[in-house]
Design a protein around this motif. Structure first.
Motif, PDB file in Angstrom:
ATOM      1  N   LEU A  19     -65.968  -9.609 -70.835  1.00  0.00           N
ATOM      2  CA  LEU A  19     -65.089  -8.264 -70.979  1.00  0.00           C
ATOM      3  C   LEU A  19     -65.059  -7.653 -69.576  1.00  0.00           C
ATOM      4  O   LEU A  19     -65.687  -7.798 -68.598  1.00  0.00           O
ATOM      5  CB  LEU A  19     -65.856  -7.314 -71.877  1.00  0.00           C
ATOM      6  N   GLU A  22     -63.803  -1.811 -68.564  1.00  0.00           N
ATOM      7  CA  GLU A  22     -63.394  -0.858 -69.439  1.00  0.00           C
ATOM      8  C   GLU A  22     -63.637  -1.206 -71.021  1.00  0.00           C
ATOM      9  O   GLU A  22     -64.118  -0.398 -71.887  1.00  0.00           O
ATOM     10  CB  GLU A  22     -61.859  -0.415 -69.479  1.00  0.00           C
ATOM     11  N   GLU A  23     -63.167  -2.548 -71.129  1.00  0.00           N
ATOM     12  CA  GLU A  23     -63.552  -3.128 -72.473  1.00  0.00           C
ATOM     13  C   GLU A  23     -64.910  -2.977 -73.045  1.00  0.00           C
ATOM     14  O   GLU A  23     -65.270  -2.719 -74.184  1.00  0.00           O
ATOM     15  CB  GLU A  23     -62.991  -4.512 -72.622  1.00  0.00           C
ATOM     16  N   ARG A  25     -67.048  -0.756 -71.722  1.00  0.00           N
ATOM     17  CA  ARG A  25     -67.655   0.345 -71.985  1.00  0.00           C
ATOM     18  C   ARG A  25     -67.085   0.903 -73.430  1.00  0.00           C
ATOM     19  O   ARG A  25     -67.763   1.508 -74.254  1.00  0.00           O
ATOM     20  CB  ARG A  25     -67.061   1.456 -71.124  1.00  0.00           C
ATOM     21  N   ALA A  26     -65.901   0.440 -73.679  1.00  0.00           N
ATOM     22  CA  ALA A  26     -65.202   0.878 -75.141  1.00  0.00           C
ATOM     23  C   ALA A  26     -66.156   0.278 -76.510  1.00  0.00           C
ATOM     24  O   ALA A  26     -66.295   0.848 -77.249  1.00  0.00           O
ATOM     25  CB  ALA A  26     -63.755   0.466 -75.271  1.00  0.00           C
ATOM     26  N   VAL A  27     -66.556  -1.043 -76.186  1.00  0.00           N
ATOM     27  CA  VAL A  27     -67.097  -1.706 -77.148  1.00  0.00           C
ATOM     28  C   VAL A  27     -68.489  -1.061 -77.324  1.00  0.00           C
ATOM     29  O   VAL A  27     -69.124  -0.787 -78.249  1.00  0.00           O
ATOM     30  CB  VAL A  27     -67.173  -3.351 -76.798  1.00  0.00           C
TER      31      VAL A  27
END
Lengths: 892, 109
Positions: A19, A22-23, A25-27
């Motif tokens: 990932l 950012e992805e 962190r979001a997940v």
């Protein structure tokens, strides 16, 4: 705030790999959000289990997804680069297949290498896992680097603080976000008819916020709870709530009894707290009455530094507060040298276990080095035997690089099979440590096979592949092609280069084995000395147990005396009981109070700290029951009651320290910092033998005994001397105590023999571990030199035959072989002594009455190793002497 | 060019996002799906399928910084594209046609 479950290393690794930042962190954030929802909906336990499942699913699913995408991409794009990579992979897997087959042809050798490497890698990783969890991992609290512990600093001692100190620091400090005080106590918890001893920690309202802990149910303390007139409240641990309150959500608001006082449960903590709370089950509110004097000192203090503030700044400010405070309380506290000290909470929790762990890591590292060297040696021998095979391969067009790659893939296969075994071993060790290690390793519950441990194991394995694989592979591919193909199979067993390499490796083994053996020798010497330490009492047939009378029901000292009179009287009358007494100290490493005092004849100057010594408060029968001899004067008796002049019994060490060559009887002192003219004097009435109260390895510094009848002490230890097996008297004693007061629990039951064994546990454990490693080292080194010399004899049978045929005696041949072998050994040993001299210095702090460069140990161990090597070398030498020249020469 | 097929789970997720207003992040999608399906749904599976749908051009993702500023939480929202709306309409039409007259048969079984 709920404690965040820790994402495992696999998940972090998968996120990084698949990932974008950012992805990822979001997940992570969404994963946690759903976890929180589930905590509320299904409870913390179910949510944690769901979270674990998800963290395992994520990497797996991401990997599958990527592979699927790659498959599609791969079909579309068949670039040149990809083909080359594929070619390489094909080679690699081909090598792996061939290696597996060829290693399976010599199962004994392969197994030996795999097992020794596995043990080495496993042990090294396990010790590293402990070091990682205990020393390297930050504490499991938010922003742990800002957490500190504050104490009274009176070098060389560190004390807890008094109420005066806490209130002054709380009011005047500016470098901390907040500070909180706590006091550890073991309290009696009564439920129905059962009385239990519970580990509790009384805390001020700031305690939980500082550590970032919020209750799972109910609320945390508020400042109003700490007011002395307020209702007494308590927050309980998750375990206490589950086991003793039936995990009832309605437990909030329930009244409970602690030490006979009423408390109301207001909150339940989440499970899995940090190491500071790990063993505490209940956290009652700490309510403080306005202090009348500076003392007693029983408070622990933790604080959270403001961001950006340094430890040294905080320390400076605390010192200023101490200076400001001193004149206000000078009348009750005279120690001008004492001030406040501050250290990181991590340092406070981990303590001095670091030295032991580093020594252990060094020892296992050495064992791994030895195992790798041993593997290298075995592979060297094997590589030379395979000279022909390699030559044929080379003749058929394999480049040297290709041969090297092939041989290295064998080593890698061996090492990674070993590592798999090692990881299994590590995980078993870690699991058992997390359960059993809580008493001797701080933060044991946090030990896990985490990412760094995994990478460490990987690096160690790779290192050992390079170490034991590269040398033999290099040697094997150096053989000259022509030469090997032309000579007979016997002659093809390695050139002088290989022999030199093998001898060097063996020398190296000795250089590693010796420091380990010397380390074990030093620990053994130290342990033997420790075992011989006289605790000062008769340890046979002595049963001990702790009985603490709750102050709320035994407010009147007369009630305490009456209780003990009845209990010891009835126990003393039991058949088989010789004597029964009680006191607030239990040798060899337990005493409830240390106290300071000021001698009438030799007063301490006001700018110096008063001497501090162990201070047991005991019954008249204490000395007789424990077998402590009276050397001078008299012991306590019925005269020494409340109201009579204060008296004390001292020990021999006290006399020698404060009145050398004088009679101490009749000397007087003030105790506990009370130095006003109207403070009562305490007179010495007797001298007894020295007893260890602070641990067997702590030198006697003097002990002062006070009579229980003059100085009521609620928590006491009961001692019963018996004629038969002391443990068999426990039921009868329990019955008597229950009959006198059914609400009283008996705790910490142990015979004195057990206590003596326990006191030796920690050094014994370390000794047996290091001795175990050293034995392995000795064995590997001996096998190494034996193997090399046997091989030498076999290879030079012809030369030996010629020598014998030409008239050399068998003795001369023997001498030649022994001399050759011992030269290697001696060189290794000389290097080893040098290494040991450097390394054993790090052991100084854990040795008892033994110097780190103890001559006897160094000489003894070195000669022992030399003798072992001599035996190992003599066997092939004797074989050489028995060579029959005619047979050997005819064979050729 | 043939249309890429839509898996059943992909279909379910598209419908759930539609039900949640045409734009959603993984947490409500998981909860809504669990509520409707009556079984545990893996958040990992939902996230990966949403990513796959994005590659197929059926959803468009954006990172929500506004919430991050307020709560410290960062979320990845997925919004249905016009293509997805068209595909859902088509599939609904197809399904309705396929179901015509079959319910009565099922009721008898």
């Amino acid at each position: 705030m709920r404690k965040t479950p820790r994402p495992n290393f696999l998940l972090q690794w998968a996120f990084r790999l698949f990932l974008s930042p950012e992805e990822s962190r979001a997940v992570s954030s969404e994963l946690y959000e759903l976890y929180e929802h589930r905590c509320t909906r299904d409870g913390a336990r179910a949510a944690a289990s769901w979270y674990r499942r998800q963290t395992l699913q994520f990497p797996f699913r991401l990997l599958i997804d990527r592979l699927r995408a790659d498959r599609i991409a791969c079909c579309a794009d068949s670039s040149h680069r990809r083909n080359r990579l594929r070619e390489k992979m094909r080679h690699f897997f081909g090598d792996l297949r061939v290696s597996t087959r060829s290693l399976l042809k010599t199962p004994g050798l392969s197994l030996t290498i795999v097992v020794t490497l596995g043990l080495g890698i496993g042990a090294t990783s396990a010790v590293f896992a402990v070091i990682h969890a205990v020393m390297l991992n930050p504490l499991p609290y938010p922003q742990p680097d800002r957490l500190v512990q504050i104490y009274t600093d009176s070098p060389p001692n560190r004390w807890p603080l008094s109420v005066v100190d806490y209130q002054a620091i709380e009011d005047q400090q500016t470098t901390f976000e907040s500070v909180a005080a706590y006091a550890n106590r073991i309290v009696t918890f009564n439920r129905d008819d059962v009385a239990e001893r519970i580990w509790s920690r009384f805390v001020t309202p700031g305690y939980f916020p500082i550590l970032g802990i919020t209750p799972l149910h109910g609320r945390a303390f508020v400042p109003e709870d700490a007011v002395p007139e307020a209702e007494r409240t308590a927050v309980v641990s998750h375990g206490f709530w589950r086991d003793r309150l039936g995990a009832d959500p309605d437990a909030i608001g329930r009244p409970i009894k602690l030490d006979g006082n009423d408390y109301r449960v207001i909150g339940v903590l989440p499970p899995g707290l940090g190491p500071l709370e790990a063993r505490r089950q209940i956290f009652p509110i700490l309510q403080m009455e306005p202090p009348q004097r500076k003392g007693p000192f029983y408070l622990g203090l933790i604080g959270r530094l403001r961001s950006g503030d340094e430890l040294v700044v905080a320390e400076e400010e605390l010192r200023t507060i101490s200076r400001r405070l001193f004149p206000l309380w000078e009348s009750s506290y005279e120690d001008r040298t004492a001030t406040y000290g501050v250290r990181s909470l991590h340092e406070y929790i981990v303590g001095d276990v670091g030295t032991r762990l580093i020594i252990l890591l060094g020892a296992v590292g050495f064992v791994l080095l030895l195992a790798s060297t041993n593997a290298a040696n075995l592979l060297l021998a094997r590589g030379t035997e395979r000279g022909r095979e390699l030559s044929v391969r080379a003749a058929l067009g394999a480049s040297r690089g290709r041969l090297l790659q092939h041989l290295l893939s064998e080593s890698a296969l061996l090492a990674f099979t070993g590592a798999t075994l090692g990881v299994l071993l590590t995980s078993v060790t870690i699991k058992s440590l997390a359960v059993t290690g809580t008493s001797f390793v701080p933060r044991a519950a946090e030990i896990s096979l985490s990412g760094p441990v995994f990478w460490f194991t990987f690096a160690v394995t790779l290192g050992s592949v390079l170490l034991f694989g590269l040398i033999p592979s290099w040697q094997a591919t150096r053989l000259e092609l022509e030469h090997t193909l032309h000579t007979s199979s016997r002659g093809a067993t390695g050139g002088p280069g290989t022999e030199r390499a093998r001898r060097m490796l063996v020398g190296f083994q000795f250089a590693i084995a010796l420091p380990l053996l010397i380390g074990a020798g030093l620990l053994l010497a130290s342990f033997t000395k420790l075992q011989r330490v006289d605790p000062g009492i008769d340890t046979d047939h002595l049963l001990t147990m702790r009985i603490s009378l709750p102050r709320s029901t035994y407010e009147d000292p007369a009630a305490v005396d009456a209780f003990w009179d009845e209990v010891t009287g009835r126990i003393g009358a039991l058949p088989g009981v010789v004597a029964a007494g009680h006191g607030s100290g239990r040798p060899p490493e337990e005493v409830d109070m240390l106290n300071n005092f000021n001698l009438e004849e030799k007063p301490t100057p006001s700018d110096q700290a008063e001497p501090v010594v162990p201070w047991p408060v005991v019954s008249p029968d204490y000395f007789r029951t424990l077998g402590i001899p009276l050397l001078k004067g008299r012991l306590f008796d019925e005269r020494d009651r409340d109201g009579a002049p204060s008296v004390a019994v001292v020990d021999q060490a006290w006399t020698e320290r404060f009145f050398p060559g004088e009679d101490p009887i009749g000397k007087r002192f003030h105790s506990g910092g009370c130095n006003e003219p109207d403070c009562p004097w305490t007179s010495v009435i007797g001298v007894v033998g020295d007893v260890k109260y602070m641990g067997l390895d702590v030198p006697a510094q003097g002990t002062v005994y006070e009579p229980q009848l003059q100085n009521t002490w609620w928590g006491q230890i009961l001692f019963v001397r018996t004629t038969g097996d002391p443990a068999s008297f426990l039921p009868a004693i329990r019955t008597i105590v229950r009959e006198v007061d059914p609400a009283l629990p008996i705790a910490n039951v142990a015979t004195m023999d057990e206590l003596m064994q326990n006191a030796l546990d920690s050094p014994r454990n370390l000794l047996s571990l290091i001795a175990g490693f050293a034995s392995v080292a000795l064995l590997l080194a001996a096998i190494g030199i034996y193997g090399v010399m046997s091989y030498f004899v076999q290879r030079h049978r012809r030369d030996i035959g010629i020598r014998l045929a030409l008239g050399a005696g068998p003795r001369a041949v023997s001498r030649l072989i022994v001399g050759k072998g011992m030269r290697v050994v001696t060189l290794g040993v000389v290097v080893g002594v040098g290494v040991a001299l450097v390394l054993t210095r790090f052991m100084t702090s854990i040795l008892f009455e033994v110097s780190a460069t103890d001559m006897t140990t160094f000489v003894g161990v070195t000669s022992g190793l030399l003798v072992t090597a001599l035996i190992a070398v003599t066997l092939p030498a004797r074989r050489a002497a028995r060579v029959d020249p005619t047979t050997t020469l005819r064979e050729e | 060019m043939g249309r890429e097929t839509l898996g059943s789970f992909e279909h379910q997720i598209l419908l759930t996002v539609l039900r949640l207003g045409g734009e959603a992040y993984s947490v409500p999608v998981v909860e809504e799906l669990e509520e409707r399906a009556g079984r545990e749904v893996s958040q990992a599976a939902v996230f990966i399928v949403l990513r796959r749908l994005e590659k197929k051009g059926l959803v468009k993702s954006r990172l929500d910084d506004q919430t991050a500023k307020k709560t410290g939480r960062i979320r990845c929202y997925f919004k249905l594209t016009p293509l997805a709306m068209r595909r859902l309409k088509e599939s609904r039409r197809e399904m309705v046609r396929l179901w015509e007259g079959v319910e009565t048969v099922l009721d008898k079984v």
